[in-house]
Write a protein that holds these residues in place. Structure first.
Motif, short mmCIF file in Angstrom:
data_model
loop_
_atom_site.label_atom_id
_atom_site.label_comp_id
_atom_site.label_asym_id
_atom_site.label_seq_id
_atom_site.Cartn_x
_atom_site.Cartn_y
_atom_site.Cartn_z
N ASN A 128 0.84 -0.70 0.02
CA ASN A 128 -0.16 0.00 0.01
C ASN A 128 0.68 1.31 0.45
OD1 ASN A 128 -1.91 1.34 0.50
ND2 ASN A 128 -2.74 1.69 2.37
N LYS A 129 1.72 1.46 -0.87
CA LYS A 129 2.69 2.17 -0.99
C LYS A 129 3.00 2.60 -2.29
CE LYS A 129 5.32 1.17 2.78
NZ LYS A 129 5.39 2.03 4.08
N GLU A 130 3.53 4.44 -2.58
CA GLU A 130 3.57 3.86 -3.79
C GLU A 130 5.05 3.65 -4.41
OE1 GLU A 130 3.56 8.30 -6.67
OE2 GLU A 130 4.81 7.92 -5.42
N THR A 131 5.29 3.08 -5.47
CA THR A 131 6.97 2.65 -6.73
C THR A 131 7.03 3.18 -7.40
OG1 THR A 131 5.78 0.33 -6.41
CG2 THR A 131 7.67 0.46 -7.47
N ILE A 132 8.36 3.55 -7.41
CA ILE A 132 8.73 4.42 -8.86
C ILE A 132 9.53 3.81 -9.27
CG2 ILE A 132 7.78 6.30 -7.27
CD1 ILE A 132 10.93 6.90 -6.86
N LEU A 133 9.60 3.85 -10.92
CA LEU A 133 11.26 3.94 -12.05
C LEU A 133 11.66 5.09 -11.72
CD1 LEU A 133 11.17 1.18 -14.56
CD2 LEU A 133 12.10 3.53 -14.60
N THR A 134 13.12 5.08 -11.66
CA THR A 134 13.85 6.57 -11.98
C THR A 134 15.27 5.83 -12.81
OG1 THR A 134 15.62 5.65 -10.05
CG2 THR A 134 13.59 7.35 -9.87
N GLY A 135 15.58 6.54 -12.99
CA GLY A 135 16.98 6.21 -13.28
C GLY A 135 17.57 5.59 -12.16
N GLU A 136 19.22 5.31 -13.16
CA GLU A 136 20.20 4.79 -11.59
C GLU A 136 20.63 5.77 -10.82
OE1 GLU A 136 23.76 1.94 -11.10
OE2 GLU A 136 23.52 2.63 -12.88
N GLY A 137 20.85 5.67 -9.46
CA GLY A 137 20.67 6.27 -8.33
C GLY A 137 19.90 8.03 -8.03
N GLU A 138 18.91 8.05 -9.45
CA GLU A 138 17.49 8.85 -9.07
C GLU A 138 16.82 9.03 -8.55
OE1 GLU A 138 18.35 10.37 -13.25
OE2 GLU A 138 20.27 10.97 -13.47
N SER A 139 16.29 8.34 -7.36
CA SER A 139 15.72 8.38 -6.76
C SER A 139 14.28 9.53 -6.16
CB SER A 139 15.74 7.72 -4.97
OG SER A 139 16.23 8.86 -3.84
N ASP A 140 15.31 10.74 -6.29
CA ASP A 140 14.19 11.76 -6.41
C ASP A 140 13.36 12.21 -7.58
OD1 ASP A 140 14.53 11.86 -4.33
OD2 ASP A 140 16.05 12.96 -4.06
N TYR A 141 13.87 11.45 -9.02
CA TYR A 141 13.35 11.66 -9.82
C TYR A 141 12.64 10.76 -10.64
CZ TYR A 141 16.21 16.03 -9.37
OH TYR A 141 16.70 16.78 -8.30
N PRO A 142 11.40 10.43 -10.36
CA PRO A 142 10.28 9.94 -11.42
C PRO A 142 10.10 9.37 -12.79
CG PRO A 142 8.76 10.44 -8.67
CD PRO A 142 10.55 11.28 -9.81
N LEU A 143 10.70 8.36 -13.44
CA LEU A 143 10.20 8.40 -13.94
C LEU A 143 8.59 7.70 -14.92
CD1 LEU A 143 13.57 7.67 -15.20
CD2 LEU A 143 12.27 9.68 -15.48
N ILE A 144 8.76 6.71 -13.89
CA ILE A 144 6.76 6.37 -13.15
C ILE A 144 6.41 6.03 -12.51
CG2 ILE A 144 5.62 4.30 -14.61
CD1 ILE A 144 7.91 3.46 -16.80
N ALA A 145 5.66 6.34 -12.29
CA ALA A 145 5.57 6.17 -10.51
C ALA A 145 4.04 4.99 -10.88
CB ALA A 145 4.43 7.43 -9.68
N VAL A 146 3.50 3.94 -9.48
CA VAL A 146 2.52 3.89 -9.76
C VAL A 146 1.95 3.41 -8.58
CG1 VAL A 146 1.72 0.76 -10.21
CG2 VAL A 146 3.60 1.55 -11.80
N ASP A 147 1.09 3.49 -7.67
CA ASP A 147 0.10 3.72 -6.47
C ASP A 147 -0.71 2.87 -7.23
OD1 ASP A 147 -0.95 4.36 -4.24
OD2 ASP A 147 0.06 5.59 -4.18
N TYR A 148 -1.13 1.50 -6.62
CA TYR A 148 -2.05 0.82 -6.47
C TYR A 148 -3.39 1.27 -5.70
CZ TYR A 148 -4.94 -3.77 -6.45
OH TYR A 148 -5.85 -4.14 -6.48
N GLY A 149 -3.31 1.59 -4.91
CA GLY A 149 -4.59 1.94 -3.97
C GLY A 149 -5.12 3.53 -4.26
N ARG A 150 -3.97 4.19 -5.09
CA ARG A 150 -4.01 5.31 -5.74
C ARG A 150 -5.10 5.41 -7.40
NH1 ARG A 150 -0.55 9.28 -2.84
NH2 ARG A 150 -1.89 9.73 -1.11
N LYS A 151 -4.76 3.89 -7.75
CA LYS A 151 -5.13 3.35 -9.08
C LYS A 151 -4.59 3.69 -10.18
CE LYS A 151 -8.69 0.61 -8.12
NZ LYS A 151 -7.83 -0.72 -6.95
N LYS A 152 -3.26 5.00 -9.94
CA LYS A 152 -2.52 5.47 -10.59
C LYS A 152 -1.07 4.83 -11.40
CE LYS A 152 0.78 8.85 -8.32
NZ LYS A 152 1.51 9.24 -7.77
#
Length: 161
Positions: A128-152
């Motif tokens: 129940n948390k957002e999952t993000i895909l980023t460039g390597e080592g760039e955890s503050d700059y999501p390229l893709i964000a998935v949040d199942y609870g918010r259907k996002k």
């Protein structure tokens, strides 16, 4: 899922670095949930000899002991999750953040993208948390964000970059 690979393939253009998948602000309980879920639902190789083609399970007790080891004497290990031809590596760097990585060379089509989004959605759902895909080592700059609870599911557009 209705995605146009041509709109997002730039995210996976190989340029020498990996793509990271993060779940932030996790607890030890979250780690336990993830490890149990991966062990039960995915093909996993655990340890530093992942090339042995032997499917095994993540040693949850070892990981928990590693997180609490104040001597820094324990060996860090790696887990690899296999979905079709895609390998997703799980690192045990921090007990406060879950970090996976993937080689963008393995993501070449809508089908591959759907596997990654499906995996991110699965992790988001169980924690129940957002999952993000980023460039390597760039955890503050999501390229893709998935949040199942918010259907996002949000993709950064190339124009934004």
């Amino acid at each position: 899922m209705n995605l146009n690979w041509n709109d997002v393939n730039w995210i996976f253009k190989p340029e020498g670095s990996l793509r990271d998948i993060y779940i932030k602000n996790v607890t030890i309980e979250d780690w336990i949930i993830v490890i149990d879920h991966l062990n039960q639902n995915y093909s996993v190789r655990y340890g530093n000899d992942i090339d042995n083609n032997k499917t095994n399970k993540i040693d949850k007790e070892y990981v928990l002991q590693y997180f609490s080891d104040e001597t820094a004497g324990m060996e860090i290990k790696l887990a690899s999750i296999f979905i079709d031809k895609i390998m997703i590596n799980l690192h045990f760097f921090s007990d406060e953040e879950i970090e996976f990585d993937i080689d963008p060379k393995e993501i070449n089509s809508n089908t591959d993208l759907e596997i990654i989004i499906g995996f991110m959605n699965d992790m988001s759902q169980i924690l129940n948390k957002e999952t993000i895909l980023t460039g390597e080592g760039e955890s503050d700059y999501p390229l893709i964000a998935v949040d199942y609870g918010r259907k996002k599911i949000v993709f950064v557009s190339k124009e934004w970059m």
